[in-house]
Design an enzyme around this catalytic site. Structure first.
Site, PDB file in Angstrom:
ATOM      1  N   HIS A 155       4.435  -9.604  19.025  1.00  0.00           N
ATOM      2  CA  HIS A 155       3.356 -10.267  18.297  1.00  0.00           C
ATOM      3  C   HIS A 155       3.577 -10.308  16.786  1.00  0.00           C
ATOM      4  O   HIS A 155       2.697 -10.747  16.053  1.00  0.00           O
ATOM      5  CB  HIS A 155       2.044  -9.535  18.602  1.00  0.00           C
ATOM      6  CG  HIS A 155       2.075  -8.116  18.099  1.00  0.00           C
ATOM      7  ND1 HIS A 155       2.965  -7.171  18.587  1.00  0.00           N
ATOM      8  CD2 HIS A 155       1.370  -7.485  17.138  1.00  0.00           C
ATOM      9  CE1 HIS A 155       2.787  -6.031  17.942  1.00  0.00           C
ATOM     10  NE2 HIS A 155       1.821  -6.188  17.065  1.00  0.00           N
ATOM     11  N   ASP A 156       4.722  -9.828  16.315  1.00  0.00           N
ATOM     12  CA  ASP A 156       4.990  -9.815  14.875  1.00  0.00           C
ATOM     13  C   ASP A 156       6.122 -10.745  14.462  1.00  0.00           C
ATOM     14  O   ASP A 156       6.411 -10.859  13.267  1.00  0.00           O
ATOM     15  CB  ASP A 156       5.389  -8.392  14.423  1.00  0.00           C
ATOM     16  CG  ASP A 156       4.228  -7.403  14.433  1.00  0.00           C
ATOM     17  OD1 ASP A 156       3.065  -7.831  14.287  1.00  0.00           O
ATOM     18  OD2 ASP A 156       4.493  -6.192  14.589  1.00  0.00           O
TER      19      ASP A 156
ATOM     20  N   GLU B 196       7.170   2.517  17.785  1.00  0.00           N
ATOM     21  CA  GLU B 196       7.695   1.464  16.913  1.00  0.00           C
ATOM     22  C   GLU B 196       8.469   2.110  15.761  1.00  0.00           C
ATOM     23  O   GLU B 196       7.888   2.774  14.915  1.00  0.00           O
ATOM     24  CB  GLU B 196       6.540   0.621  16.365  1.00  0.00           C
ATOM     25  CG  GLU B 196       6.995  -0.614  15.642  1.00  0.00           C
ATOM     26  CD  GLU B 196       5.876  -1.314  14.879  1.00  0.00           C
ATOM     27  OE1 GLU B 196       5.963  -2.523  14.715  1.00  0.00           O
ATOM     28  OE2 GLU B 196       4.918  -0.650  14.435  1.00  0.00           O
TER      29      GLU B 196
ATOM     30  N   ASP C  20      -2.126   0.584  23.115  1.00  0.00           N
ATOM     31  CA  ASP C  20      -1.488   0.623  21.805  1.00  0.00           C
ATOM     32  C   ASP C  20      -2.194   1.716  21.013  1.00  0.00           C
ATOM     33  O   ASP C  20      -3.389   1.629  20.751  1.00  0.00           O
ATOM     34  CB  ASP C  20      -1.680  -0.744  21.127  1.00  0.00           C
ATOM     35  CG  ASP C  20      -0.567  -1.098  20.175  1.00  0.00           C
ATOM     36  OD1 ASP C  20      -0.170  -0.219  19.403  1.00  0.00           O
ATOM     37  OD2 ASP C  20      -0.127  -2.264  20.196  1.00  0.00           O
TER      38      ASP C  20
ATOM     39  N   ASP D 143       2.121   2.650  17.373  1.00  0.00           N
ATOM     40  CA  ASP D 143       2.280   1.773  16.221  1.00  0.00           C
ATOM     41  C   ASP D 143       2.860   2.556  15.032  1.00  0.00           C
ATOM     42  O   ASP D 143       2.448   3.691  14.772  1.00  0.00           O
ATOM     43  CB  ASP D 143       0.891   1.226  15.854  1.00  0.00           C
ATOM     44  CG  ASP D 143       0.926   0.135  14.818  1.00  0.00           C
ATOM     45  OD1 ASP D 143       1.549  -0.904  15.090  1.00  0.00           O
ATOM     46  OD2 ASP D 143       0.331   0.322  13.731  1.00  0.00           O
TER      47      ASP D 143
HETATM   48  O1  ISL Z   1       4.613  -7.677  10.958  1.00  0.00           O
HETATM   49  C1  ISL Z   1       5.655  -7.394  10.449  1.00  0.00           C
HETATM   50  C2  ISL Z   1       6.522  -8.445   9.933  1.00  0.00           C
HETATM   51  O2  ISL Z   1       5.974  -9.693  10.243  1.00  0.00           O
HETATM   52  C3  ISL Z   1       6.146  -6.016  10.368  1.00  0.00           C
HETATM   53  O3  ISL Z   1       6.706  -5.683   9.173  1.00  0.00           O
HETATM   54  C4  ISL Z   1       5.033  -5.053  10.736  1.00  0.00           C
HETATM   55  O4  ISL Z   1       4.209  -4.827   9.648  1.00  0.00           O
HETATM   56  C5  ISL Z   1       5.596  -3.763  11.197  1.00  0.00           C
HETATM   57  O5  ISL Z   1       6.393  -4.132  12.273  1.00  0.00           O
HETATM   58  C6  ISL Z   1       4.502  -2.816  11.675  1.00  0.00           C
HETATM   59  O6  ISL Z   1       3.793  -3.450  12.676  1.00  0.00           O
HETATM   60  C7  ISL Z   1       2.764  -2.812  13.367  1.00  0.00           C
HETATM   61  O7  ISL Z   1       1.777  -2.267  12.528  1.00  0.00           O
HETATM   62  C8  ISL Z   1       1.014  -3.184  11.742  1.00  0.00           C
HETATM   63  C9  ISL Z   1       0.467  -4.324  12.575  1.00  0.00           C
HETATM   64  O8  ISL Z   1      -0.063  -5.310  11.733  1.00  0.00           O
HETATM   65  C10 ISL Z   1       1.530  -4.932  13.451  1.00  0.00           C
HETATM   66  O9  ISL Z   1       0.992  -5.943  14.247  1.00  0.00           O
HETATM   67  C11 ISL Z   1       2.100  -3.816  14.285  1.00  0.00           C
HETATM   68  O10 ISL Z   1       3.031  -4.263  15.238  1.00  0.00           O
HETATM   69  C12 ISL Z   1      -0.104  -2.380  11.132  1.00  0.00           C
HETATM   70  O11 ISL Z   1      -0.752  -1.633  12.110  1.00  0.00           O
END
Ligand code: ISL
Ligand code: CA
Length: 533
Positions: free
Chosen positions: A333-334, A268, A102, A204
């Site tokens: 994971h989100d 992403e 990642d 990310d």
């Molecule tokens: O987590 C979210 C909603 O529950 C999303 O809005 C998330 O913030 C967005 O998808 C970006 O996510 C990524 O970057 C974040 C990290 O916390 C997330 O886990 C990651 O997938 C910051 O690095």
């Protein structure tokens, strides 16, 4: 057929804190992942996935559980060392498993040496590596941008009397990619890992690495359904997301990754299919290898219908430029576990099976979130055990990040896990022994997919004349042809397939092992994968 691992393989996401703890501190680690590789691939007894994507493994204060990186070229001490990572790469490769890291380029940890130096003085050589701005004349932040986890996206620095930008937590300052030294340093991070044998990167927040150079105010969110929240918390990310020249930066990342053979990127990104496919590079497809396709993740409860899912698949297939390869995601994971998202009537377990059948038979690379192959659900976690700081501003993500369930007593750690286990009636050991289990069903799909040219590369077409509530599609490669039939309705349905589609065999079914037949009698939420003659 020429096989490309990131196109034709299945990518399995591991949340390293939660997969396997090897040293009894209750937190997963790289040595633990190595212990579990045989589960993933290497023999016909394994699950049969082709790559693992590890959520961040770098040294981190863990303010956002690794998405706050303090050193891009090392391993978090709790997870292991560079030597453990080297061993993981080697052991994975031995079993035919590629390893994707990642990459978190939008922000670092506030404890990254770059940021420590940057904030040390307004004259620091690394000042411009982050986004520092003077306050407005009356002292307020430079613009109205809000952080993804709540509150203003600007943090005041008393010592140097400026604000810095953080699109996420205060502990995650945004890096200034418009500074060529930063871009160079980030490219070197990619090279560092590819030289060690890393096969690819999940990138990310790809869509935010550059912003409007003038940092103009975002417009407010006009959508009424968000109510009051819209005024204070939500805005249209017009100036801090998908900024037009971002593709120049994406293309240069691609060029670096292409310095090494057979590597890949998946970024992403969000929004409409048109916006997602932009990141593939448009007609020239010289951008990302894959841009995450989240529309199926953003479907929950009663909205999970044949009509909506078919439409979303059509839209994405139609938007993809020639030469771009699709991908599908149903969990990560989100977001709530897929087996929880669609539980408005208590039937989510059946819907999760349909989702797996969909994910593993659509055209494109499937991303499978660890534990979804068992039907793991969100875990109810007592308040005092919650960890994710994002919960203070909205939705905490702990429920979908709980330890992998290996045995009836857990099997993840000999100590108390960092997050409690979910419902342990779902676990690898028991599901392996049960031919009707979710795991058995998904293994069957995975192995069927591996052996089927139609499923790996075949063209996609949905079937026009099916009853309401049913979504069916063929995948065709030469004479090899499969048909996926999904009854999204909770009521049974029966219909005859046209004679042009002659059913030869049932390859997999959500319920039992129905014999092949031209007349399909499906119960509620039943799905089948059929081989056509
Ligand atoms: O987590 C979210 C909603 O529950 C999303 O809005 C998330 O913030 C967005 O998808 C970006 O996510 C990524 O970057 C974040 C990290 O916390 C997330 O886990 C990651 O997938 C910051 O690095
Ligand atoms: Ca550990």
């Amino acid at each position: 057929m020429s096989y490309l691992w990131w196109k034709h393989g299945v990518i399995y996401q591991i949340y390293p804190r939660s997969f396997q703890d090897s040293n009894g501190d209750g937190i997963g680690d790289l040595a633990g992942i190595i212990e579990r590789l045989d589960y993933l691939n290497g023999s016909e007894h394994s699950l049969g996935v082709d790559a693992i994507w590890l959520s961040p493994t770098y040294p981190s204060p863990m303010a956002d559980f690794g998405y706050d990186v303090a050193d891009y070229e090392d391993v978090h001490p709790g997870f292991g060392t560079l030597a453990t990572m080297d061993r993981l790469i080697e052991e994975a490769h031995k079993r035919g498993i590629r390893v994707i890291l990642d990459f978190v380029p939008n922000h670092t940890s506030s404890e990254h040496p770059w940021f420590i130096e940057s904030r040390s003085s307004a004259e620091s050589a690394k000042r411009d590596w982050y986004i520092w701005r003077d306050p407005k004349p009356e002292g307020s932040p430079p613009n109205n941008w809000i952080a993804q986890f709540g509150g203003p996206a600007w943090e005041w620095d008393q010592r140097t009397q400026q604000y810095y930008l953080h699109s996420f937590l205060i502990e995650q300052p945004d890096v200034n990619w418009r500074n060529p030294d930063v871009e160079q340093a980030m490219h070197d991070v990619l090279r560092f890992w590819m030289r060690r044998g890393i096969d690819g990167f999940r990138i990310d927040v790809m869509d935010r690495i550059v912003k409007d150079p003038e940092l103009r105010d975002n417009p407010p969110q006009p959508r009424r359904e968000f109510g009051k929240l819209a005024q204070t918390l939500l805005q249209v990310h017009q100036y801090d997301q998908d900024w037009p020249d971002i593709m120049d930066y994406v293309r240069r990342i691609r060029a670096v990754v292409d310095e090494f053979p057979d590597r890949m990127t998946v970024g992403e990104v969000f929004g409409t299919p048109a916006n997602i496919v932009r990141y593939y590079g448009g007609q020239t497809v010289d951008g990302l290898h894959l841009a995450f396709n989240f529309p199926l993740v953003r479907v929950w409860g009663e909205r999970w219908t044949a009509e909506l899912v078919r439409r979303r698949v059509r839209e994405f297939e139609a938007a993809l430029p020639p030469g771009a390869w699709p991908n599908w995601v149903v969990g990560n994971h989100d977001v709530d576990r897929v087996a929880t998202r669609m539980n408005h009537d208590g039937l989510a377990a059946d819907r999760a099976r349909l989702a797996a059948l969909l994910l593993l038979t659509l055209r494109g690379t499937p991303f499978l979130y660890y534990g979804d192959e068992l039907g793991m659900e969100n875990t109810d976690i007592p308040e005092e055990k919650l960890q994710d700081p994002a919960r203070k501003y909205g939705r905490g993500r702990d429920p979908e990040r709980t330890p992998m369930q290996w045995t009836p007593s857990g099997g993840f750690s000999r100590a108390e896990p960092w997050l409690p286990y979910g419902d342990l009636t779902r676990n690898v050991e028991d599901e392996r022994a049960d031919s009707d289990s979710m795991l058995a069903f998904q293994r069957k799909l995975l192995w069927t997919r591996r052996r089927s040219d139609a499923l790996l590369v075949g063209a996609y077409a949905d079937l026009p004349d099916v009853p309401d509530g049913v979504y069916a599609f063929t995948r065709t490669r030469g004479l090899d042809r499969t048909l996926t039939v999904l009854n999204f309705d909770t009521r049974p349905v029966a219909f005859d397939l046209p004679s042009a589609l002659t059913v030869a065999a049932t390859l997999a079914a959500t319920h039992g092992n129905p014999p092949p037949s031209q007349r399909l009698e499906l119960r509620g939420l039943e799905g089948r994968l059929l081989q056509l003659a």
